[in-house]
Design a protein around this motif. Structure first.
Motif: not given
Length: 118
Positions: A88-91, A95-96, A112-115
């Motif tokens: 996850k991204a902070e705060e 997330a990506s 997160p799944p890979c784009a």
């Protein structure tokens, strides 16, 4: 402050040959890292990364891109396995992930799944 956890690199500087294979990262917990679990190479045709398993990894990323694979066009990363990865991204940031020139296999939940991009 820059935090590096489980870092392998910089491989292939000056077009030198390097091989990374049969790596297992298991049960890592990461918190607010700039580069958590990573393999870093120079963009040369002399580096092959293959047969790497990222397994049971949880954590937060200081950047929006929590997972990034940016491999060489001439020698793509292959046999890269993601198993039970939750980043996850902070705060409140979303997330990506970003993936280029990599052959991935998913096992279990991966977030997160890979784009993919070319």
């Amino acid at each position: 402050m820059i935090l590096y956890i489980c870092s392998i690199g910089s491989l292939g500087a000056g077009n030198s040959a390097a091989y990374v294979s049969n790596v297992i990262i298991n049960k890592a917990t990461l918190s607010g890292t700039d580069n958590g679990v990573r393999i870093k190479t120079w963009q040369t045709s002399a580096v092959q990364v293959s047969n790497v398993l990222y397994q049971n990894i949880r954590g937060t990323s200081a950047s929006n891109v929590a997972m990034k694979f940016d491999c060489s066009q001439s020698v793509p990363c292959r046999q890269i396995y993601l198993q039970n990865v939750a980043l996850k991204a902070e705060e409140t940031k979303q997330a990506s992930s970003s993936c280029a020139n990599v052959i991935l296999s998913y096992r279990g939940d991966v977030s997160p799944p890979c784009a993919s991009r070319s």
